[in-house]
Design a protein around this motif. Structure first.
Motif, mmCIF file in Angstrom:
data_model
loop_
_atom_site.group_PDB
_atom_site.id
_atom_site.type_symbol
_atom_site.label_atom_id
_atom_site.label_comp_id
_atom_site.label_asym_id
_atom_site.label_seq_id
_atom_site.Cartn_x
_atom_site.Cartn_y
_atom_site.Cartn_z
ATOM 1 N N MET A 8 0.841 -1.206 0.000
ATOM 2 C CA MET A 8 0.000 0.000 0.000
ATOM 3 C C MET A 8 0.870 1.247 0.000
ATOM 4 N N ALA A 9 0.408 2.254 -0.743
ATOM 5 C CA ALA A 9 1.138 3.523 -0.777
ATOM 6 C C ALA A 9 0.937 4.267 0.543
ATOM 7 N N GLU A 10 1.864 5.151 0.859
ATOM 8 C CA GLU A 10 1.711 5.970 2.065
ATOM 9 C C GLU A 10 0.493 6.885 1.903
ATOM 10 N N ASP A 11 -0.184 7.157 3.002
ATOM 11 C CA ASP A 11 -1.369 8.000 2.942
ATOM 12 C C ASP A 11 -1.084 9.374 2.340
ATOM 13 N N LYS A 12 0.104 9.907 2.616
ATOM 14 C CA LYS A 12 0.413 11.257 2.129
ATOM 15 C C LYS A 12 0.517 11.311 0.598
ATOM 16 N N ASN A 13 0.722 10.150 -0.039
ATOM 17 C CA ASN A 13 0.801 10.114 -1.502
ATOM 18 C C ASN A 13 -0.556 9.820 -2.153
ATOM 19 N N LYS A 14 -1.584 9.672 -1.343
ATOM 20 C CA LYS A 14 -2.874 9.280 -1.891
ATOM 21 C C LYS A 14 -3.757 10.492 -2.196
ATOM 22 N N ASN A 15 -4.511 10.361 -3.306
ATOM 23 C CA ASN A 15 -5.572 11.316 -3.609
ATOM 24 C C ASN A 15 -6.820 10.835 -2.889
ATOM 25 N N ARG A 16 -7.661 11.763 -2.496
ATOM 26 C CA ARG A 16 -8.962 11.391 -1.934
ATOM 27 C C ARG A 16 -10.040 11.976 -2.840
ATOM 28 N N THR A 17 -10.826 11.100 -3.432
ATOM 29 C CA THR A 17 -11.844 11.536 -4.394
ATOM 30 C C THR A 17 -13.215 11.143 -3.873
ATOM 31 N N THR A 18 -14.127 12.118 -3.822
ATOM 32 C CA THR A 18 -15.497 11.821 -3.382
ATOM 33 C C THR A 18 -16.378 11.556 -4.594
ATOM 34 N N VAL A 19 -17.047 10.419 -4.569
ATOM 35 C CA VAL A 19 -17.932 10.044 -5.681
ATOM 36 C C VAL A 19 -19.295 9.658 -5.108
ATOM 37 N N GLU A 20 -20.308 9.626 -5.979
ATOM 38 C CA GLU A 20 -21.622 9.160 -5.544
ATOM 39 C C GLU A 20 -21.982 7.929 -6.364
ATOM 40 N N ILE A 21 -22.273 6.840 -5.670
ATOM 41 C CA ILE A 21 -22.642 5.591 -6.343
ATOM 42 C C ILE A 21 -23.970 5.109 -5.775
ATOM 43 N N TYR A 22 -24.937 4.955 -6.644
ATOM 44 C CA TYR A 22 -26.273 4.479 -6.269
ATOM 45 C C TYR A 22 -26.822 5.255 -5.061
ATOM 46 N N GLY A 23 -26.644 6.579 -5.139
ATOM 47 C CA GLY A 23 -27.236 7.465 -4.134
ATOM 48 C C GLY A 23 -26.453 7.609 -2.839
ATOM 49 N N GLN A 24 -25.285 6.985 -2.750
ATOM 50 C CA GLN A 24 -24.481 7.131 -1.522
ATOM 51 C C GLN A 24 -23.084 7.656 -1.859
ATOM 52 N N ARG A 25 -22.587 8.533 -0.999
ATOM 53 C CA ARG A 25 -21.264 9.104 -1.252
ATOM 54 C C ARG A 25 -20.165 8.216 -0.666
ATOM 55 N N TYR A 26 -19.067 8.123 -1.417
ATOM 56 C CA TYR A 26 -17.897 7.352 -0.972
ATOM 57 C C TYR A 26 -16.653 8.193 -1.185
ATOM 58 N N VAL A 27 -15.734 8.146 -0.230
ATOM 59 C CA VAL A 27 -14.437 8.789 -0.411
ATOM 60 C C VAL A 27 -13.442 7.686 -0.770
ATOM 61 N N ILE A 28 -12.910 7.780 -1.983
ATOM 62 C CA ILE A 28 -12.002 6.749 -2.477
ATOM 63 C C ILE A 28 -10.567 7.273 -2.380
ATOM 64 N N ALA A 29 -9.743 6.559 -1.629
ATOM 65 C CA ALA A 29 -8.337 6.946 -1.488
ATOM 66 C C ALA A 29 -7.501 6.064 -2.400
ATOM 67 N N GLY A 30 -6.569 6.676 -3.108
ATOM 68 C CA GLY A 30 -5.727 5.869 -3.993
ATOM 69 C C GLY A 30 -4.732 6.733 -4.723
ATOM 70 N N THR A 31 -3.879 6.070 -5.463
ATOM 71 C CA THR A 31 -2.834 6.806 -6.178
ATOM 72 C C THR A 31 -3.281 7.191 -7.597
ATOM 73 N N GLU A 32 -4.417 6.658 -8.050
ATOM 74 C CA GLU A 32 -4.915 6.991 -9.389
ATOM 75 C C GLU A 32 -5.459 8.423 -9.424
ATOM 76 N N PRO A 33 -5.408 9.052 -10.607
ATOM 77 C CA PRO A 33 -5.979 10.403 -10.712
ATOM 78 C C PRO A 33 -7.484 10.411 -10.480
ATOM 79 N N SER A 34 -7.994 11.552 -10.017
ATOM 80 C CA SER A 34 -9.425 11.680 -9.734
ATOM 81 C C SER A 34 -10.278 11.357 -10.951
ATOM 82 N N SER A 35 -9.783 11.697 -12.151
ATOM 83 C CA SER A 35 -10.561 11.446 -13.374
ATOM 84 C C SER A 35 -10.815 9.940 -13.546
#
Lengths: 87, 87
Positions: free
Chosen positions: B1-28
């Motif tokens: 797993m990557a260090e938290d400081k290197n992670k992007n946090r992206t908020t998305v809505e899936i089937y009416g519920q919001r999720y914060v997705i942490a990861g190294t991939e771009p938000s797009s």
């Protein structure tokens, strides 16, 4: 969609709940898939103990979709490379 | 797993519920993934109106995992073919 008469119906257990999966793939494939989904849900749960099973399932779908999109792109690039080499 | 400081946090809505997705991939990428998961859950729901959102999410994960395994196998075969041709 395939006709129902051509579909296999495979019963699997994922995260403690039974699902009947209908499809044209062999049962062995469906069992492999179900085992991997179950394992991934449990893996995500071990890092996020506050999530409920719906959230775990959504995050498992997100995780798998992300890998699917990346590997599909990799396959596309390889097919383009081969196409160029063969033309 | 990557260090938290290197992670992007992206908020998305899936089937009416919001999720914060942490990861190294771009938000797009995360938004694209979330849109596809949301769409697939709604597609499965349209054929199975009695399923609850957890069951829909599990079946979406199953469906995506099945496609992932098949495409991974296709990529592996192509890589082996190229390997043989180049050796």
């Amino acid at each position: 969609m395939a006709e129902d008469k051509n579909k296999n119906r495979t019963t699997v257990e994922i995260y403690g709940q039974r699902y009947v999966i209908a499809g044209t793939e062999p049962s062995s494939h469906i069992h492999l898939v179900a085992d991997k989904v179950d394992l991934k849900m449990r893996e995500i749960q071990s890092h996020n103990r506050f999530l409920d099973s719906k959230q775990l399932a959504v995050l498992t779908a997100v995780n798998t979709m992300s890998e699917y999109i990346k590997i599909k792109e990799e396959l596309k690039k390889l097919q383009q490379r081969i196409g160029k080499e063969e033309s």
